[in-house]
Scaffold this active site. Structure first.
Site, PDB file in Angstrom:
ATOM      1  N   HIS A  12       1.245  16.004 -20.288  1.00 42.74           N
ATOM      2  CA  HIS A  12       1.796  15.158 -21.352  1.00 42.74           C
ATOM      3  C   HIS A  12       1.819  15.853 -22.719  1.00 42.74           C
ATOM      4  CE1 HIS A  12      -2.363  14.157 -22.552  1.00 42.74           C
ATOM      5  NE2 HIS A  12      -1.846  13.775 -23.687  1.00 42.74           N
ATOM      6  N   HIS A  36      -3.571  21.405 -20.863  1.00 43.95           N
ATOM      7  CA  HIS A  36      -3.017  21.191 -22.206  1.00 43.95           C
ATOM      8  C   HIS A  36      -3.123  22.429 -23.108  1.00 43.95           C
ATOM      9  CE1 HIS A  36      -2.909  17.246 -20.694  1.00 43.95           C
ATOM     10  NE2 HIS A  36      -4.093  16.828 -21.090  1.00 43.95           N
ATOM     11  N   ASP A  60     -10.712  19.454 -17.902  1.00 47.39           N
ATOM     12  CA  ASP A  60      -9.908  18.356 -18.448  1.00 47.39           C
ATOM     13  C   ASP A  60      -8.807  18.867 -19.385  1.00 47.39           C
ATOM     14  OD1 ASP A  60      -9.277  15.649 -18.858  1.00 47.39           O
ATOM     15  OD2 ASP A  60     -10.569  15.502 -20.630  1.00 47.39           O
ATOM     16  N   ASP A  75       0.877  -1.165   0.000  1.00 40.29           N
ATOM     17  CA  ASP A  75       0.000   0.000   0.000  1.00 40.29           C
ATOM     18  C   ASP A  75       0.920   1.223   0.000  1.00 40.29           C
ATOM     19  OD1 ASP A  75      -1.534   2.150   0.641  1.00 40.29           O
ATOM     20  OD2 ASP A  75      -2.522   1.224   2.373  1.00 40.29           O
TER      21      ASP A  75
HETATM   22  C1  BG6 Z   1      -6.062  13.851 -21.273  1.00 39.48           C
HETATM   23  C2  BG6 Z   1      -7.532  14.058 -21.095  1.00 39.48           C
HETATM   24  O1  BG6 Z   1      -5.335  14.593 -20.344  1.00 39.48           O
HETATM   25  O2  BG6 Z   1      -5.694  14.264 -22.602  1.00 39.48           O
HETATM   26  C3  BG6 Z   1      -8.320  13.278 -22.135  1.00 39.48           C
HETATM   27  O3  BG6 Z   1      -7.910  13.634 -19.792  1.00 39.48           O
HETATM   28  C4  BG6 Z   1      -7.851  13.655 -23.523  1.00 39.48           C
HETATM   29  O4  BG6 Z   1      -9.715  13.522 -22.012  1.00 39.48           O
HETATM   30  C5  BG6 Z   1      -6.336  13.528 -23.639  1.00 39.48           C
HETATM   31  O5  BG6 Z   1      -8.475  12.765 -24.438  1.00 39.48           O
HETATM   32  C6  BG6 Z   1      -5.846  14.081 -24.951  1.00 39.48           C
HETATM   33  O6  BG6 Z   1      -4.495  13.773 -25.124  1.00 39.48           O
HETATM   34  P1  BG6 Z   1      -3.912  13.317 -26.528  1.00 39.48           P
HETATM   35  O7  BG6 Z   1      -2.450  13.254 -26.316  1.00 39.48           O
HETATM   36  O8  BG6 Z   1      -4.548  11.989 -26.831  1.00 39.48           O
HETATM   37  O9  BG6 Z   1      -4.346  14.348 -27.513  1.00 39.48           O
END
Ligand code: BG6
Length: 514
Positions: free
Chosen positions: A203, A265, A260, A117
């Site tokens: 990311h 992003h 989200d 855990d």
């Molecule tokens: C994620 C979101 O962070 O990014 C998702 O939670 C989204 O909803 C995704 O689909 C998009 O990332 P990528 O790299 O697939 O365009």
């Protein structure tokens, strides 16, 4: 990322790969959430790719921790099977026609599994007794575990950095769900860790085409002189997806498109396209430049935001049920699956230039791009071959799925008359670069092992991004306008078109490009 930056951070006594890049320093990577999707789909393939590139040190170990009953042999076997499966699916994020046996054996031998855990300090102390030297803890677990897991690491004494060794923690969005929760999360983790020990992943910054925006702007002289209000009319940032809510209703219902995608992003794209040149490419200079940009965003007006939700329709020839009819979604859900907004950046460079941003699910095409639309020439010398005046010049940063840069400008249509048509000059990655398998986490993992935080979010970056969207969230807390329905497979709700039409502008089409 540029060689100079890498050599600054990697240990100078590490071997150099054929690419000329130094391998990461000796270390142990501890993954919390060894059985999770992120580990299987992205982290392990990224480690494999890093080994292929010669960027992992010989003294490297991966310890996977999870609550599930498993053994080292079982975990390795599961991951081996998963890697083999990737070779059968050319559409997988990680696709390679063949797994290199030597590379995989090298990595598999370094994998071990511990059932524990990860919020229990005693369990972590036991694990810690088996580790010395540099450690990166990767929290590939749901966000609700970030604070308890980091607290447990602290109590287990694993966040202290003995004798010049490093102890780092990686977490990935969501970093809170609004300004207050982001502040709470930051203050919890900063009570245990120093800022320089924390690597917050967005990311989108792992994407080559996103990293390239700074290279393009600040590594050339032909773009930056025209990159401001005197020449640019507006900037449009789009992240359109064809995917639906799929099996993520529990997360998505409480989150929606704005939380989200926008303060994370889309704001990363905004920062890359609009920030001032940093004083150097050192991580803190880059992050400070981004921070200054985020601080310059004017409070967003409620009338500049459009919420949408997809209704039934057809996406790429496949029928899609309405969001509200999807499993796990409330029949009267008012969660937005689409959001568009106008932002204004109040600084010397951008005052008066609108930034239009939009993102949505179940749309006609998958497309992430930034369109920089320029002003029209001060006088019309040439008639146009178009019915109306020729379209303005555009520089399009093609983020995905097409990767490249497109420059659209007017050229004389061959013939006796002097008439202009809109033409394109296209830079496409495959025309210049050999395609290497890449899941988008290779650079992020490598940078974190090397201690380079350029591509990671600082606490203030996160909080300022949330505070920029806070007026919208605050308005929604008081009472949301019902989302406008749009047909699945369309370009989004009509209200988004009106948002630009009000300013005498139109969205760049969400069309598939080559
Ligand atoms: C994620 C979101 O962070 O990014 C998702 O939670 C989204 O909803 C995704 O689909 C998009 O990332 P990528 O790299 O697939 O365009």
């Amino acid at each position: 990322m540029p060689r100079a930056r890498i050599s600054t951070f990697a240990q100078t006594d590490q071997p150099v790969a054929p690419s000329g890049v130094r391998s990461a320093p000796d270390c142990t990577l501890v993954i919390f959430g060894a059985h999770g999707d992120l580990t299987k789909r992205l982290l392990v393939p990224a480690l494999y790719d890093l080994k292929v590139s010669g960027l992992l040190p010989d003294r490297f170990r991966v310890i996977g921790i999870d609550r599930a009953e498993d053994t080292t042999d079982g975990w390795r076997a599961g991951l081996t099977g998963m890697m083999e499966n990737f070779t059968k699916d050319p559409t997988a994020e990680f696709y390679t026609p063949k797994i290199d046996e030597t590379v995989w054996t090298w990595l598999a031998e370094r994998l071990s599994y511990v059932r524990a855990d990860f919020t229990d300090p005693a369990a972590l102390r036991d694990i810690g007794s088996d580790i010395d030297g540099n450690v990166v803890f990767y929290l590939a677990v749901p966000a609700r575990f970030f604070a308890p897991a980091i607290e447990a690491l602290g109590k287990a004494g694993l966040t202290e950095e003995p004798d010049g060794m490093f102890r780092r923690v990686v977490i990935e969005k969501p970093f809170g769900t609004d300004l207050q929760s982001a502040k709470d999360l930051n203050s919890h983790i900063l009570a245990v860790l120093k800022e320089e020990q924390i690597f917050r992943v967005d990311h989108f910054l792992g994407k080559e085409t996103v990293q390239n925006i700074l290279a393009m702007r600040f590594g050339n002289v032909i773009f930056e002189p025209i990159w401001h209000r005197d020449y640019i009319d507006n900037i449009q940032i789009t992240a359109a997806e064809t995917v639906t809510v799929e099996s993520r209703a529990a997360f998505y219902e409480a989150t929606g498109a704005l939380r989200d995608m926008v303060p994370n992003h889309l704001f990363q794209l905004l920062a890359m396209i609009a920030m001032e040149p940093p004083a150097s490419f050192a991580p803190e200079k880059v992050r400070t430049s981004k921070q200054t940009l985020f601080e310059s965003i004017l409070p967003i007006k409620p009338e500049d935001v459009v919420r949408g939700q997809y209704a039934a329709g057809t996406v790429k020839g496949k029928p899609v049920t309405a969001y509200r009819d999807s499993p796990g979604v409330a029949a009267d859900s008012d969660t937005e699956t689409y959001v568009a907004m106008k932002l204004e950046v109040q600084n010397w460079r951008w005052a008066g230039v609108p930034f239009y941003i939009r993102t949505g699910k179940a749309m006609s095409n998958r497309l992430a791009e930034i369109v920089v639309e320029f002003r029209v020439p001060p006088l019309t010398l040439f008639p146009s071959a178009h019915a109306h005046s020729p379209p303005p010049n555009r520089v399009i940063l093609n983020v995905q799925p097409v990767q490249g840069v497109t420059i659209c400008f007017g050229a004389k249509k061959p013939g006796p008359e002097m008439r202009l048509v809109d033409v394109q000059s296209r830079f496409r990655y495959p025309d210049f670069f050999v395609r290497e398998p890449n899941v988008g986490y290779e650079t992020l993992l490598y940078d974190c092992l090397c201690g380079d935080a350029t591509l990671f979010q600082r606490a203030d970056n996160i909080e300022t991004a949330w505070s920029a969207v806070e007026p919208v969230l605050a308005g929604w807390r008081e009472g949301k306008t019902a989302p406008e329905l749009y047909e699945a497979g369309s370009a989004g709700p009509g209200g988004a078109d009106e948002l630009l039409a009000r300013d005498g502008r139109a969205w760049h089409p969400i069309a598939g490009q080559e």
